[in-house]
Scaffold this motif. Structure first.
Motif, PDB file in Angstrom:
ATOM      1  N   UNK A   1       3.011   4.795 -12.901  1.00 14.41           N
ATOM      2  CA  UNK A   1       1.631   3.969 -13.016  1.00 14.41           C
ATOM      3  C   UNK A   1       1.094   3.237 -11.751  1.00 14.41           C
ATOM      4  N   UNK A   2       1.860   2.966 -10.510  1.00 12.99           N
ATOM      5  CA  UNK A   2       1.381   2.611  -9.452  1.00 12.99           C
ATOM      6  C   UNK A   2       0.426   3.739  -8.602  1.00 12.99           C
ATOM      7  N   UNK A   3       0.864   4.862  -8.804  1.00  8.95           N
ATOM      8  CA  UNK A   3      -0.039   5.913  -8.325  1.00  8.95           C
ATOM      9  C   UNK A   3      -1.354   5.880  -8.957  1.00  8.95           C
ATOM     10  N   UNK A   4      -1.263   5.957 -10.207  1.00  9.52           N
ATOM     11  CA  UNK A   4      -2.679   6.048 -11.024  1.00  9.52           C
ATOM     12  C   UNK A   4      -3.425   4.649 -10.783  1.00  9.52           C
ATOM     13  N   UNK A   5      -2.902   3.709 -10.808  1.00  9.94           N
ATOM     14  CA  UNK A   5      -3.633   2.287 -10.287  1.00  9.94           C
ATOM     15  C   UNK A   5      -4.338   2.584  -8.920  1.00  9.94           C
ATOM     16  N   UNK A   6      -3.564   2.936  -8.017  1.00 15.72           N
ATOM     17  CA  UNK A   6      -4.123   3.058  -6.542  1.00 15.72           C
ATOM     18  C   UNK A   6      -5.139   3.971  -6.408  1.00 15.72           C
TER      19      UNK A   6
ATOM     20  N   UNK B   1     -12.802   3.831  -1.937  1.00 13.77           N
ATOM     21  CA  UNK B   1     -13.636   2.643  -1.985  1.00 13.77           C
ATOM     22  C   UNK B   1     -13.742   1.760  -0.757  1.00 13.77           C
ATOM     23  N   UNK B   2     -14.909   1.935   0.146  1.00 14.06           N
ATOM     24  CA  UNK B   2     -14.668   1.290   1.272  1.00 14.06           C
ATOM     25  C   UNK B   2     -14.279  -0.408   1.210  1.00 14.06           C
ATOM     26  N   UNK B   3     -13.535  -0.755   1.755  1.00 10.08           N
ATOM     27  CA  UNK B   3     -12.833  -2.130   1.770  1.00 10.08           C
ATOM     28  C   UNK B   3     -12.034  -2.466   0.809  1.00 10.08           C
ATOM     29  N   UNK B   4     -11.728  -1.759  -0.141  1.00  9.13           N
ATOM     30  CA  UNK B   4     -10.730  -1.766  -1.289  1.00  9.13           C
ATOM     31  C   UNK B   4      -9.504  -1.995  -0.627  1.00  9.13           C
ATOM     32  N   UNK B   5      -8.509  -2.781  -1.278  1.00  7.37           N
ATOM     33  CA  UNK B   5      -7.068  -2.867  -0.575  1.00  7.37           C
ATOM     34  C   UNK B   5      -6.468  -1.378  -0.888  1.00  7.37           C
ATOM     35  N   UNK B   6      -6.963  -0.733  -1.672  1.00  9.18           N
ATOM     36  CA  UNK B   6      -6.320   1.014  -1.982  1.00  9.18           C
ATOM     37  C   UNK B   6      -7.320   1.932  -1.502  1.00  9.18           C
ATOM     38  N   UNK B   7      -8.039   1.785  -0.542  1.00  8.79           N
ATOM     39  CA  UNK B   7      -9.084   2.698  -0.075  1.00  8.79           C
ATOM     40  C   UNK B   7      -8.425   4.142   0.404  1.00  8.79           C
ATOM     41  N   UNK B   8      -7.267   3.974   0.789  1.00  8.94           N
ATOM     42  CA  UNK B   8      -6.565   5.301   0.883  1.00  8.94           C
ATOM     43  C   UNK B   8      -5.516   5.686  -0.053  1.00  8.94           C
ATOM     44  N   UNK B   9      -6.004   4.992  -1.239  1.00  8.07           N
ATOM     45  CA  UNK B   9      -5.153   5.511  -2.730  1.00  8.07           C
ATOM     46  C   UNK B   9      -3.744   5.007  -2.394  1.00  8.07           C
ATOM     47  N   UNK B  10      -2.948   6.132  -2.795  1.00 14.13           N
ATOM     48  CA  UNK B  10      -1.513   5.899  -2.970  1.00 14.13           C
ATOM     49  C   UNK B  10      -0.690   6.603  -1.676  1.00 14.13           C
ATOM     50  N   UNK B  11      -1.333   6.658  -0.523  1.00  9.70           N
ATOM     51  CA  UNK B  11      -0.978   7.128   0.801  1.00  9.70           C
ATOM     52  C   UNK B  11       0.238   5.885   1.199  1.00  9.70           C
ATOM     53  N   UNK B  12       1.253   6.308   1.662  1.00  7.81           N
ATOM     54  CA  UNK B  12       2.165   5.396   2.177  1.00  7.81           C
ATOM     55  C   UNK B  12       1.633   4.322   3.182  1.00  7.81           C
ATOM     56  N   UNK B  13       1.787   3.153   3.010  1.00 10.81           N
ATOM     57  CA  UNK B  13       0.856   2.262   3.976  1.00 10.81           C
ATOM     58  C   UNK B  13       1.811   0.860   4.072  1.00 10.81           C
TER      59      UNK B  13
END
Length: 195
Positions: free
Chosen positions: A31-36, A42-54
């Motif tokens: 679910x977390x991957x699907x959401x991220x 999307x520039x400026x979005x918290x998940x701009x890098x998707x589900x990459x480990x951050x």
């Protein structure tokens, strides 16, 4: 962080890390991957890098500032014991949890051997404090070895998340386990749970 959450077994979430990689069948419909991933690029979005480990160091001390005691699911959008997270960073997460002892922290992992080894190094003389609950996910019988890793860890409070329950687990040894959550999978392509 989420001051409120729809997760039935916790009050809030705290994500000093986001992103992960799949390690078992239980990760297939994460679910977390699907959401991220909906926000990748999307520039400026918290998940701009998707589900990459951050790593999210700006969030490390958030729970210290939360005055109202609550149950907090740690890294609902990651796994604190992912091999890409430096031990020194995990130390900082545990430092915060120890400091904010007016909360109950729920640390859940599929990387049970890494958690067990970490706890054995950090808590040599005494178990992990009782307000830091240590848990493992068990989605089917193949994942049952995680329970033994948890039982071997110096944790005062241990729990199992038998979710997403995607296959038979058989008989479980619950010695030293204080709490068990059971649930099915949700979202697109979910696998039916057969009670």
């Amino acid at each position: 962080m989420a001051d409120k959450t729809n997760i039935e077994w916790t009050d809030s979430t705290w994500n000093p890390v986001t992103g992960c990689t799949k390690i078992s069948r239980g990760c297939d419909n994460c679910y977390a991957e699907r959401f991220a991933e909906r926000f990748r690029g999307v520039p400026g979005n918290h998940f701009e890098t998707g589900f990459d480990l951050t790593l999210r160091p700006a969030r490390l001390t958030q729970p210290v500032t939360w005055r109202r005691p609550r149950m907090i699911f740690v890294n609902s959008m990651s796994d604190q014991f992912h091999k890409g997270i430096p031990v020194t960073y995990t130390d900082q997460v545990f430092d915060t949890m120890e400091q904010a002892d007016h909360h109950v922290f729920q640390v859940l992992t599929k990387r049970s051997s890494r958690m067990s080894k970490y706890l054995q190094r950090r808590y040599v003389d005494d178990p992990c404090p009782s307000h830091i609950w240590c848990g493992v996910s068990v989605e089917d019988a193949q994942a049952k070895s995680r329970i033994k890793h948890l039982q071997d860890a110096p944790a005062a409070t241990r729990f199992l998340s038998i979710e997403p329950l995607i296959g038979p687990v058989g008989t479980l040894d619950l010695e030293g386990i204080h709490w068990v959550i059971v649930g099915g999978e949700s979202g697109p392509g979910f696998r039916l749970m057969n009670p």
